[in-house]
Design a protein around this motif. Structure first.
Motif, PDB file in Angstrom:
ATOM      1  N   LEU A  48       0.835  -1.192   0.000  1.00  0.00           N
ATOM      2  CA  LEU A  48       0.000   0.000   0.000  1.00  0.00           C
ATOM      3  C   LEU A  48       0.876   1.251   0.000  1.00  0.00           C
ATOM      4  CD1 LEU A  48      -2.691   1.553   0.315  1.00  0.00           C
ATOM      5  CD2 LEU A  48      -2.523   1.143   2.785  1.00  0.00           C
ATOM      6  N   LEU A  49       0.718   2.086  -1.022  1.00  0.00           N
ATOM      7  CA  LEU A  49       1.421   3.358  -1.126  1.00  0.00           C
ATOM      8  C   LEU A  49       0.412   4.494  -0.995  1.00  0.00           C
ATOM      9  CD1 LEU A  49       3.838   2.726  -4.161  1.00  0.00           C
ATOM     10  CD2 LEU A  49       4.076   1.998  -1.786  1.00  0.00           C
ATOM     11  N   VAL A  50       0.849   5.608  -0.390  1.00  0.00           N
ATOM     12  CA  VAL A  50      -0.065   6.729  -0.122  1.00  0.00           C
ATOM     13  C   VAL A  50       0.570   8.051  -0.533  1.00  0.00           C
ATOM     14  CG1 VAL A  50      -1.344   7.981   1.663  1.00  0.00           C
ATOM     15  CG2 VAL A  50      -1.118   5.497   1.811  1.00  0.00           C
ATOM     16  N   ASP A  59       2.488  -1.869   4.767  1.00  0.00           N
ATOM     17  CA  ASP A  59       1.315  -2.714   4.944  1.00  0.00           C
ATOM     18  C   ASP A  59       0.880  -3.311   3.608  1.00  0.00           C
ATOM     19  OD1 ASP A  59       0.781  -2.467   7.755  1.00  0.00           O
ATOM     20  OD2 ASP A  59       0.223  -0.391   7.358  1.00  0.00           O
ATOM     21  N   VAL A  60       0.489  -4.566   3.657  1.00  0.00           N
ATOM     22  CA  VAL A  60      -0.004  -5.252   2.466  1.00  0.00           C
ATOM     23  C   VAL A  60      -1.526  -5.139   2.454  1.00  0.00           C
ATOM     24  CG1 VAL A  60      -0.089  -7.440   1.218  1.00  0.00           C
ATOM     25  CG2 VAL A  60       1.958  -6.818   2.518  1.00  0.00           C
ATOM     26  N   ALA A  61      -2.076  -4.702   1.344  1.00  0.00           N
ATOM     27  CA  ALA A  61      -3.515  -4.445   1.272  1.00  0.00           C
ATOM     28  C   ALA A  61      -4.035  -4.778  -0.118  1.00  0.00           C
ATOM     29  CB  ALA A  61      -3.800  -2.980   1.598  1.00  0.00           C
ATOM     30  N   ARG A  62      -5.353  -4.766  -0.236  1.00  0.00           N
ATOM     31  CA  ARG A  62      -5.992  -4.873  -1.551  1.00  0.00           C
ATOM     32  C   ARG A  62      -7.067  -3.797  -1.641  1.00  0.00           C
ATOM     33  NH1 ARG A  62     -11.002  -7.503  -1.353  1.00  0.00           N
ATOM     34  NH2 ARG A  62     -11.432  -8.606   0.601  1.00  0.00           N
ATOM     35  N   GLY A  90      -2.037  -7.788   5.593  1.00  0.00           N
ATOM     36  CA  GLY A  90      -0.823  -8.154   6.318  1.00  0.00           C
ATOM     37  C   GLY A  90       0.127  -6.980   6.392  1.00  0.00           C
ATOM     38  N   ARG A  91       1.277  -7.213   6.992  1.00  0.00           N
ATOM     39  CA  ARG A  91       2.335  -6.220   7.049  1.00  0.00           C
ATOM     40  C   ARG A  91       3.599  -6.860   6.514  1.00  0.00           C
ATOM     41  NH1 ARG A  91       3.415  -1.317   8.368  1.00  0.00           N
ATOM     42  NH2 ARG A  91       5.457  -0.733   9.150  1.00  0.00           N
ATOM     43  N   GLN A  92       4.378  -6.095   5.755  1.00  0.00           N
ATOM     44  CA  GLN A  92       5.564  -6.663   5.129  1.00  0.00           C
ATOM     45  C   GLN A  92       6.467  -7.333   6.156  1.00  0.00           C
ATOM     46  OE1 GLN A  92       8.173  -3.895   3.074  1.00  0.00           O
ATOM     47  NE2 GLN A  92       8.484  -5.386   1.448  1.00  0.00           N
TER      48      GLN A  92
END
Length: 554
Positions: A392-394, A423-426, A437-439
């Motif tokens: 996830l990039l912001v 953080d891993v997201a969809r 999840g989290r990296q």
């Protein structure tokens, strides 16, 4: 004709520059705050469980008096000021006075030990720390490498002249007052606060949040939840926590809602009592704290229609139990210290009828209005299609300026102008985000990515079938970690306090869940511990979990 054109041009320019000044005012929270606090109001604006009750004008008057005192006690070039205060009216006043004096507040995490606190103090170059004798006495082991400004003592140094001048200042037109205070010289890109990260994965980092960062996040959060005059916020999160700092300090200062504090979120009885006394409607919180409040009488929380949970995954069984008892649905949001902090949040469907556009079960909501997100592949960095997990990039106005005094660490978390959350997201087709999840919490087993957080969710779900959430004593019951494995690269380890059923029964039940068999830990890799390590915010202390896991294996 030319004269008419000239007049129209002059009027247009006047309107433009007036609008530009208004926008700049809103981007400096202290300037926007002055406009709100100066409005006539006889109602309680801020209160706490110590008995303090202040209306808006009294808040301003006291903040101005404290600001005059700070001007004498602090060095002229002393930019960063430490604050070690609980979540109380005077904790808020210390922050307001610091902002009015054009300085940068650094709310220190009092759950840290002396070594870590002094690391933060040294990193930020702090010379003075504002605190309270009653509060500091609760932590006799803490020794700080800074001069303490004890409020009970320095308050005696506020002279009659200070009070008179503060009264006069409070009556001045805002445009004159903000010039007198030097607030018109501030840039939106100047620092408002430095908030140190929880240190869950290592040494705390000082996230530099600007005036514009916090102002933008408050505005977006307020608009998403439609916070207004009728709202009464309950504040239980510490002000050293970014969610607490933004939503429990600046949200009420930049909107017309009221704020009611209790210092200790782990005291359900007192939290319930203050909620009932003031008819609180809205609360930023964590799932861990809500589990304790679930046991309180219905009348204490029945007016609490908006509860935003962050810091950890919101369990579905807690959502169901809370709605069944209190008639309102808990919703989840997401953010990080570096993002001021809110990135996204659901809006409670009970507050916004037909709000399917703002709520989806299990989601952390849609990004706030001015926040951009994208999901990229963990290895290639390519942008992912909908419903495909990735990093996830912001991007947006709430993204921090960087880490204080640490340009290398700042560089590590930015990629092509995007903040890399870790953080891993969809992101689904409707624009809702889901954290998967989290990296740092993903193991590579047999060449496959195995997310610890999803394993925890499955085990929690299985355990929830054995007993009701209100029977829990608060805090996480399990934590998933990993250790090296010669054959598969890593192996999953489950730390637990108590289990309603055996590890063998849990593993057997996991076979019937919709997860790959590779995610199911071996029963002999369950380890009982006295306590699951958590931070002051209630979320897992990942560094301590990893350390405990490693020590138990030796």
């Amino acid at each position: 004709m030319a004269e008419q054109f000239g007049s129209a041009t002059t009027l247009a320019l006047l309107i433009y520059f007036t609008h530009l000044m208004d926008v700049t005012n809103m981007m400096i929270p202290a300037r926007a705050m002055l406009r709100l606090l100066q409005r006539d109001s006889n109602t309680v604006k801020f209160a706490d469980s110590t008995g303090q009750e202040l209306d808006a004008r009294t808040m301003l008057l006291r903040a101005l008096a404290i600001r005059r005192l700070l001007g004498r006690l602090l060095h002229g070039n002393e930019t960063n000021v430490g604050i070690l205060m609980p979540t109380t009216v005077y904790g808020a006043l210390a922050n307001i006075a610091t902002a009015l004096d054009g300085r940068t507040s650094v709310n220190l995490n009092y759950t840290f030990g002396s070594d870590t606190l002094n690391y933060c103090i040294e990193t930020a170059g702090i010379k003075h720390v504002i605190t309270s004798r009653k509060f500091i006495e609760r932590f006799p082991g803490i020794e700080l490498n800074a001069d303490l400004l004890i409020l009970e003592d320095v308050a005696k140094k506020i002279t009659t002249g200070d009070k008179l001048l503060a009264w006069i200042e409070s009556k001045l037109p805002v445009s004159l007052l903000e010039r007198l205070l030097g607030l018109t010289t501030l840039s939106p890109n100047d620092l408002l606060t430095i908030i140190f990260t929880s240190g869950s994965t290592g040494k705390p980092k000082g996230a530099m949040l600007t005036h514009a960062n916090v102002a933008a996040n408050v505005e977006d959060f307020r608009n998403r939840l439609q916070v207004g005059r009728e709202d009464r916020l309950l504040g239980i999160l510490p002000l050293f926590h970014s969610f607490g700092y933004t939503t429990l300090l600046w949200l009420p200062l930049l909107s017309e809602c009221s704020m009611f504090y209790h210092v200790n979120p782990l005291e359900p009885k007192k939290v319930g009592e203050i909620c009932l006394k003031y008819g609180c409607t809205t609360m930023p919180t964590t799932p861990t704290f809500q589990k304790g409040y679930l046991r309180r009488p219905k009348e204490e929380f029945e007016k609490m229609h908006t509860i935003i949970c962050g810091a950890e995954k919101l369990p579905a069984d807690l959502v169901a139990a809370w709605e069944e008892k209190f008639g309102h649905r808990l919703v989840e949001g997401y953010g990080t210290t570096e993002l001021s902090p809110v990135v996204s949040t659901c809006a409670p469907p009970n507050r916004f009828p037909g709000a399917g556009l703002l709520y989806k079960p299990g989601s952390i909501g849609k990004p706030l209005d001015h926040v951009r997100v994208k999901i990229v592949d963990l290895e290639s960095g390519a942008e992912q299609p909908p419903d495909t997990p990735g990093m996830l990039l912001v991007k947006g106005p709430s993204v921090m300026k960087g880490y204080y005094g640490a340009p290398e660490r700042t560089h590590e978390v930015f990629k092509d102008g995007w903040y890399v959350t870790g953080d891993v997201a969809r992101l689904d087709a409707d624009g809702f985000l889901f954290i998967t999840g989290r990296q740092s919490r993903i193991s590579k087993i047999g060449g496959e990515m195995v997310p610890h957080i999803l394993i925890e969710e499955v085990i929690d779900k299985i355990l929830a079938r054995q007993h009701k959430p209100e029977q829990e004593n608060g805090g996480p019951q399990i934590a998933v970690s990993a250790l090296p494995d010669e054959k598969k690269g890593e192996k999953i380890i489950v730390l637990y306090k108590q289990l309603a059923i055996s590890p063998e029964e849990i593993c057997k039940a996991m076979l019937h869940e919709a997860i790959p068999n590779l995610w199911i830990p071996s029963a002999h890799n369950f380890r009982q511990v006295a306590e699951i390590p958590v931070l002051g915010s209630g979320k897992l202390d990942l560094a301590a979990v990893k350390r405990l896991t490693t020590e138990m294996e030796i």
